[in-house]
Design a protein around this motif. Structure first.
Motif, PDB file in Angstrom:
ATOM      1  N   UNK A 139       0.840  -1.170  -0.014  1.00 13.39           N
ATOM      2  CA  UNK A 139      -0.002  -0.042  -0.146  1.00 13.39           C
ATOM      3  C   UNK A 139       0.772   1.280  -0.132  1.00 13.39           C
ATOM      4  N   UNK A 140       2.085   1.108   0.283  1.00 13.49           N
ATOM      5  CA  UNK A 140       3.040   2.145   0.323  1.00 13.49           C
ATOM      6  C   UNK A 140       3.185   2.793  -1.037  1.00 13.49           C
ATOM      7  N   UNK A 141       3.543   4.291  -1.261  1.00 15.83           N
ATOM      8  CA  UNK A 141       3.703   4.873  -2.564  1.00 15.83           C
ATOM      9  C   UNK A 141       5.335   4.707  -2.502  1.00 15.83           C
ATOM     10  N   UNK A 142       5.720   4.651  -3.962  1.00 21.10           N
ATOM     11  CA  UNK A 142       7.217   4.626  -4.280  1.00 21.10           C
ATOM     12  C   UNK A 142       7.367   6.487  -3.939  1.00 21.10           C
ATOM     13  N   UNK A 143       8.627   6.543  -3.373  1.00 19.91           N
ATOM     14  CA  UNK A 143       9.118   7.846  -3.297  1.00 19.91           C
ATOM     15  C   UNK A 143       9.291   8.599  -4.473  1.00 19.91           C
ATOM     16  N   UNK A 144       8.717   9.711  -4.596  1.00 18.98           N
ATOM     17  CA  UNK A 144       8.897  10.629  -5.770  1.00 18.98           C
ATOM     18  C   UNK A 144      10.173  11.070  -6.150  1.00 18.98           C
ATOM     19  N   UNK A 145      10.768  11.151  -7.537  1.00 18.57           N
ATOM     20  CA  UNK A 145      12.056  11.468  -7.626  1.00 18.57           C
ATOM     21  C   UNK A 145      11.943  12.853  -7.826  1.00 18.57           C
ATOM     22  N   UNK A 146      12.919  13.460  -7.136  1.00 20.03           N
ATOM     23  CA  UNK A 146      13.127  14.976  -7.101  1.00 20.03           C
ATOM     24  C   UNK A 146      13.665  15.441  -8.523  1.00 20.03           C
ATOM     25  N   UNK A 147      13.107  16.607  -9.207  1.00 21.44           N
ATOM     26  CA  UNK A 147      13.536  17.185 -10.190  1.00 21.44           C
ATOM     27  C   UNK A 147      15.074  17.936  -9.993  1.00 21.44           C
ATOM     28  N   UNK A 148      15.797  17.671 -11.284  1.00 20.87           N
ATOM     29  CA  UNK A 148      17.331  18.384 -10.838  1.00 20.87           C
ATOM     30  C   UNK A 148      16.948  19.904 -11.022  1.00 20.87           C
ATOM     31  N   UNK A 149      17.755  20.462 -10.177  1.00 19.16           N
ATOM     32  CA  UNK A 149      17.947  22.003 -10.281  1.00 19.16           C
ATOM     33  C   UNK A 149      18.419  22.484 -11.528  1.00 19.16           C
ATOM     34  N   UNK A 150      18.264  23.908 -11.918  1.00 16.24           N
ATOM     35  CA  UNK A 150      18.847  24.293 -13.146  1.00 16.24           C
ATOM     36  C   UNK A 150      20.457  24.144 -13.184  1.00 16.24           C
ATOM     37  N   UNK A 151      21.190  24.274 -12.122  1.00 20.67           N
ATOM     38  CA  UNK A 151      22.420  24.085 -12.033  1.00 20.67           C
ATOM     39  C   UNK A 151      22.739  22.751 -12.263  1.00 20.67           C
ATOM     40  N   UNK A 152      22.066  21.826 -11.759  1.00 26.04           N
ATOM     41  CA  UNK A 152      22.384  20.356 -11.844  1.00 26.04           C
ATOM     42  C   UNK A 152      22.100  19.932 -13.550  1.00 26.04           C
ATOM     43  N   UNK A 153      21.112  20.437 -13.958  1.00 26.88           N
ATOM     44  CA  UNK A 153      20.679  20.115 -15.073  1.00 26.88           C
ATOM     45  C   UNK A 153      21.790  20.570 -16.321  1.00 26.88           C
ATOM     46  N   UNK A 154      22.270  21.726 -15.915  1.00 27.75           N
ATOM     47  CA  UNK A 154      23.609  22.312 -16.887  1.00 27.75           C
ATOM     48  C   UNK A 154      24.546  21.440 -16.579  1.00 27.75           C
ATOM     49  N   UNK A 155      24.976  20.923 -15.451  1.00 28.86           N
ATOM     50  CA  UNK A 155      26.124  20.312 -15.498  1.00 28.86           C
ATOM     51  C   UNK A 155      25.996  19.034 -15.664  1.00 28.86           C
ATOM     52  N   UNK A 156      24.906  18.371 -15.882  1.00 31.52           N
ATOM     53  CA  UNK A 156      24.598  17.092 -16.650  1.00 31.52           C
ATOM     54  C   UNK A 156      24.636  17.128 -17.972  1.00 31.52           C
ATOM     55  N   UNK A 157      24.200  18.224 -18.562  1.00 33.92           N
ATOM     56  CA  UNK A 157      24.345  18.424 -20.041  1.00 33.92           C
ATOM     57  C   UNK A 157      25.884  18.442 -20.531  1.00 33.92           C
ATOM     58  N   UNK A 158      26.652  19.216 -19.632  1.00 37.48           N
ATOM     59  CA  UNK A 158      27.903  19.618 -19.939  1.00 37.48           C
ATOM     60  C   UNK A 158      28.923  18.106 -19.924  1.00 37.48           C
ATOM     61  N   UNK A 159      28.294  17.192 -19.008  1.00 33.30           N
ATOM     62  CA  UNK A 159      29.046  15.982 -18.737  1.00 33.30           C
ATOM     63  C   UNK A 159      28.786  15.101 -20.058  1.00 33.30           C
ATOM     64  N   UNK A 160      27.416  15.055 -20.499  1.00 32.84           N
ATOM     65  CA  UNK A 160      27.032  14.343 -21.462  1.00 32.84           C
ATOM     66  C   UNK A 160      27.618  14.839 -22.914  1.00 32.84           C
ATOM     67  N   UNK A 161      28.096  16.034 -23.111  1.00 33.15           N
ATOM     68  CA  UNK A 161      28.597  16.566 -24.271  1.00 33.15           C
ATOM     69  C   UNK A 161      29.904  16.154 -24.421  1.00 33.15           C
ATOM     70  N   UNK A 162      30.637  16.023 -22.996  1.00 37.02           N
ATOM     71  CA  UNK A 162      32.050  15.523 -23.052  1.00 37.02           C
ATOM     72  C   UNK A 162      32.395  14.464 -23.818  1.00 37.02           C
TER      73      UNK A 162
END
Length: 162
Positions: A139-162
């Motif tokens: 009956x328990x709900x799965x914990x919701x995933x937190x959205x990435x902050x704009x800074x984390x999103x920018x860093x992720x994109x930078x890592x993926x472009x490398x």
């Protein structure tokens, strides 16, 4: 048939015979001087002895034990039978002297009821706890995933472009 097959077959028969000869036989510690002349009384004594625990060896009947106390109990059983006691009288007499511990199969009375029912109670309690845990977890709900902050999103994109 070849000589090899005959020698192999003989070896198997010999090994089987040795295994059967070395198989453990039931342990019986009754001494010849303890055996009663009356076979009916001796049979009754053996039946009673099989139901009595050696207080020294614990998991052996007095019929199987070589302990002195087991010998004394075997002699006491035979003495009581020769005196004319019934099987129940002999068992009652020995239980009065040594307590219910001496029985290989304790009675289901008094405080022993707790010992007889404890395994069932533990199984039911464990099953109930398991069922409650499974239902609560389903009956328990799965914990919701937190959205990435704009800074984390920018860093992720930078890592993926490398």
């Amino acid at each position: 048939m070849s000589a090899w097959f005959k020698s192999w077959q003989s070896a198997v028969i010999l090994a089987a015979a040795l295994m059967m000869a070395s198989a453990p036989l039931p342990a019986v510690a009754v001494q010849p001087d303890e055996v009663l002349a009356d076979t009916a009384l001796e049979e009754r004594a053996r039946d009673i002895s099989a139901g009595l625990r050696c207080v020294v060896c614990r998991n052996e009947s007095i019929d199987q034990s070589n302990a002195e106390i087991a010998r004394d109990l075997r002699l006491l059983v035979r003495e009581r039978l020769v005196a004319g006691d019934s099987d129940d009288d002999v068992m009652r007499y020995i239980v009065e002297r040594y307590g219910e511990y001496v029985l290989m199969r304790p009675t289901m009375t008094g405080s022993n009821i707790l010992l007889w029912l404890a395994p069932l109670a533990l199984i039911l309690a464990g099953g109930g706890l398991s069922l409650a845990y499974i239902r609560r977890r389903a009956g328990a709900q799965a914990p919701a995933e937190a959205a990435l902050s704009p800074e984390e999103e920018a860093r992720l994109q930078a890592i993926l472009k490398e």
